[in-house]
Write a protein that holds these residues in place. Structure first.
Motif, PDB file in Angstrom:
ATOM      1  N   LYS A 288     -14.809   4.827   1.374  1.00  0.00           N
ATOM      2  CA  LYS A 288     -13.764   4.257   0.508  1.00  0.00           C
ATOM      3  C   LYS A 288     -13.825   2.732   0.559  1.00  0.00           C
ATOM      4  O   LYS A 288     -14.160   2.152   1.598  1.00  0.00           O
ATOM      5  CB  LYS A 288     -12.387   4.707   0.987  1.00  0.00           C
ATOM      6  CG  LYS A 288     -12.177   6.204   0.893  1.00  0.00           C
ATOM      7  CD  LYS A 288     -11.811   6.599  -0.516  1.00  0.00           C
ATOM      8  CE  LYS A 288     -11.500   8.085  -0.591  1.00  0.00           C
ATOM      9  NZ  LYS A 288     -11.678   8.611  -1.951  1.00  0.00           N
ATOM     10  N   LEU A 289     -13.462   2.115  -0.554  1.00  0.00           N
ATOM     11  CA  LEU A 289     -13.488   0.651  -0.610  1.00  0.00           C
ATOM     12  C   LEU A 289     -12.148   0.108  -1.100  1.00  0.00           C
ATOM     13  O   LEU A 289     -11.638   0.544  -2.145  1.00  0.00           O
ATOM     14  CB  LEU A 289     -14.587   0.180  -1.574  1.00  0.00           C
ATOM     15  CG  LEU A 289     -16.034   0.507  -1.189  1.00  0.00           C
ATOM     16  CD1 LEU A 289     -16.987   0.026  -2.283  1.00  0.00           C
ATOM     17  CD2 LEU A 289     -16.403  -0.131   0.152  1.00  0.00           C
ATOM     18  N   ILE A 290     -11.607  -0.838  -0.348  1.00  0.00           N
ATOM     19  CA  ILE A 290     -10.374  -1.521  -0.756  1.00  0.00           C
ATOM     20  C   ILE A 290     -10.718  -2.999  -0.980  1.00  0.00           C
ATOM     21  O   ILE A 290     -11.341  -3.634  -0.119  1.00  0.00           O
ATOM     22  CB  ILE A 290      -9.275  -1.415   0.325  1.00  0.00           C
ATOM     23  CG1 ILE A 290      -8.953   0.055   0.619  1.00  0.00           C
ATOM     24  CG2 ILE A 290      -8.012  -2.173  -0.119  1.00  0.00           C
ATOM     25  CD1 ILE A 290      -7.962   0.263   1.771  1.00  0.00           C
ATOM     26  N   ALA A 291     -10.315  -3.519  -2.140  1.00  0.00           N
ATOM     27  CA  ALA A 291     -10.602  -4.917  -2.486  1.00  0.00           C
ATOM     28  C   ALA A 291      -9.353  -5.760  -2.256  1.00  0.00           C
ATOM     29  O   ALA A 291      -8.332  -5.540  -2.898  1.00  0.00           O
ATOM     30  CB  ALA A 291     -11.018  -5.012  -3.952  1.00  0.00           C
ATOM     31  N   GLN A 292      -9.449  -6.725  -1.350  1.00  0.00           N
ATOM     32  CA  GLN A 292      -8.341  -7.665  -1.156  1.00  0.00           C
ATOM     33  C   GLN A 292      -8.469  -8.733  -2.243  1.00  0.00           C
ATOM     34  O   GLN A 292      -9.456  -9.477  -2.287  1.00  0.00           O
ATOM     35  CB  GLN A 292      -8.406  -8.268   0.253  1.00  0.00           C
ATOM     36  CG  GLN A 292      -7.119  -8.903   0.747  1.00  0.00           C
ATOM     37  CD  GLN A 292      -6.641 -10.117  -0.020  1.00  0.00           C
ATOM     38  OE1 GLN A 292      -5.518 -10.139  -0.543  1.00  0.00           O
ATOM     39  NE2 GLN A 292      -7.474 -11.126  -0.126  1.00  0.00           N
ATOM     40  N   ILE A 293      -7.486  -8.812  -3.109  1.00  0.00           N
ATOM     41  CA  ILE A 293      -7.559  -9.699  -4.278  1.00  0.00           C
ATOM     42  C   ILE A 293      -6.514 -10.811  -4.241  1.00  0.00           C
ATOM     43  O   ILE A 293      -6.459 -11.643  -5.142  1.00  0.00           O
ATOM     44  CB  ILE A 293      -7.360  -8.876  -5.575  1.00  0.00           C
ATOM     45  CG1 ILE A 293      -5.984  -8.176  -5.546  1.00  0.00           C
ATOM     46  CG2 ILE A 293      -8.485  -7.861  -5.740  1.00  0.00           C
ATOM     47  CD1 ILE A 293      -5.472  -7.773  -6.904  1.00  0.00           C
ATOM     48  N   GLY A 294      -5.657 -10.796  -3.232  1.00  0.00           N
ATOM     49  CA  GLY A 294      -4.541 -11.749  -3.190  1.00  0.00           C
ATOM     50  C   GLY A 294      -5.030 -13.193  -3.251  1.00  0.00           C
ATOM     51  O   GLY A 294      -5.979 -13.574  -2.564  1.00  0.00           O
ATOM     52  N   ALA A 295      -4.393 -13.983  -4.104  1.00  0.00           N
ATOM     53  CA  ALA A 295      -4.722 -15.401  -4.244  1.00  0.00           C
ATOM     54  C   ALA A 295      -3.447 -16.098  -4.705  1.00  0.00           C
ATOM     55  O   ALA A 295      -2.620 -15.483  -5.375  1.00  0.00           O
ATOM     56  CB  ALA A 295      -5.837 -15.588  -5.278  1.00  0.00           C
TER      57      ALA A 295
END
Ligand code: HMN
Length: 288
Positions: free
Chosen positions: A72-79
């Motif tokens: 599984k892949l989780i993308a941290q996108i917070g900016a």
């Protein structure tokens, strides 16, 4: 999406550019050797907040291309730039990431209404599930049980990565939201969080110690606490030595001692001097 996720380290060259071959090796090491259930990409451990948006996209692409559907892949996108967060969220979703995650907006001391609006605005434009990334020690943003409840009203918010030592709050969230996913964020507290019935954990040290993390988690789920405690003890000896020597730099050096080209850290993070490189190699020999 339960289980043990590595907060993926990223390999950089001397100029701070992403070292693609090295990053691929890190991904393979985590999947094939550490045998973790998933990867958390572009988190703190990936030096996300030191990268340009283009570099973050490149990392998302390389990791997905290497991992395919193996884990599984989780993308941290917070900016802080919400438009960038939305753009990254769409990008990672298109690539096939299983979920996105965003750190609570920080630096300007946003009030809770602003934090909630941040997540809801992103999710109006990103067609994916969201895991809140709560790490008060680095962001200064602490949320109460009631505030988590307000965020969880958005059904696309499926869980939280809880990186805090507040086990009273953790237990309250678990009890109040049995259907939300809770990932523990502090590797040194994995067993304590597992006893409270979290769904998994996301951690930096799993890049080198993922197998032990999996054992701790599985033993705790089976109620074999004494055995889990012994493995958590060795794990914490390892983590204490890593923290004393420089967290991400030492993880990279340990990976290098395992033949993985983990590269350097990106400025302004400094790299290890010769004595600390030696110490990292000793740590690898002692524990791994
Ligand atoms: C990430 O976003 O990269 C990680 O999920 C963050 C994770 O919670 C780590 N926290 C930090 O690095 C600040 C932990 O794995 C931490 O490194 C470890 O518990 C050692 O303290």
């Amino acid at each position: 999406m339960n289980g043990i996720y590595t907060a993926l380290i990223c390999s950089f060259d001397e100029k701070g550019k992403v070292n693609e071959a090295g990053l691929r090796e890190i991904v393979r090491h985590n999947i094939d050797v550490q045998q973790v259930d998933g990867l958390y990409v572009n988190g703190s451990s990936g030096e996300n907040f030191l990268m340009s948006a283009d570099q973050k996209k490149k990392v998302f692409e390389i990791v997905k291309d290497e991992a395919k559907n193996d884990v599984k892949l989780i993308a941290q996108i917070g900016a802080l730039d919400i438009d960038e967060a939305i753009e990254l969220g769409r990008f990672a979703t298109e690539l096939g990431y299983d979920a996105v995650s965003a750190v609570t907006p920080f630096y300007y001391r946003f009030d809770f209404d602003e934090v909630r609006d941040y997540y809801n605005t992103i999710l109006e434009q990103v067609d994916n599930k969201m895991i809140i990334y709560s790490i008060p020690a680095l962001t200064g943003v602490s949320m109460s049980l009631g505030q988590f409840a307000e965020l969880f009203e958005n059904e696309k918010i499926i869980g939280v990565k809880f990186t805090a030592p507040d086990f009273f709050l953790l237990e309250r969230i678990r009890h109040a939201f049995p259907d939300k996913l809770i990932f523990s964020g502090f590797d040194e507290m994995l067993l304590s969080a597992a006893v409270l019935d979290v769904d998994g954990a996301i951690g930096s040290t799993f890049n080198v110690n993922g197998r032990r993390a999996k054992q701790i988690f599985e033993l705790a789920q089976e109620g074999r606490i004494k055995e889990a405690r012994e493995i958590q003890k060795v794990t914490n000896d390892l983590i204490a030595d890593i923290l004393a020597n420089g967290l991400y730099q030492t993880i990279k050096e340990i990976l290098k001692s395992r033949g993985v080209d983990a590269g350097l850290c990106k400025k302004p993070m400094k790299n290890l001097d010769a004595d600390r490189v030696k110490k990292a190699q000793e740590i690898a020999k002692t524990y791994l």
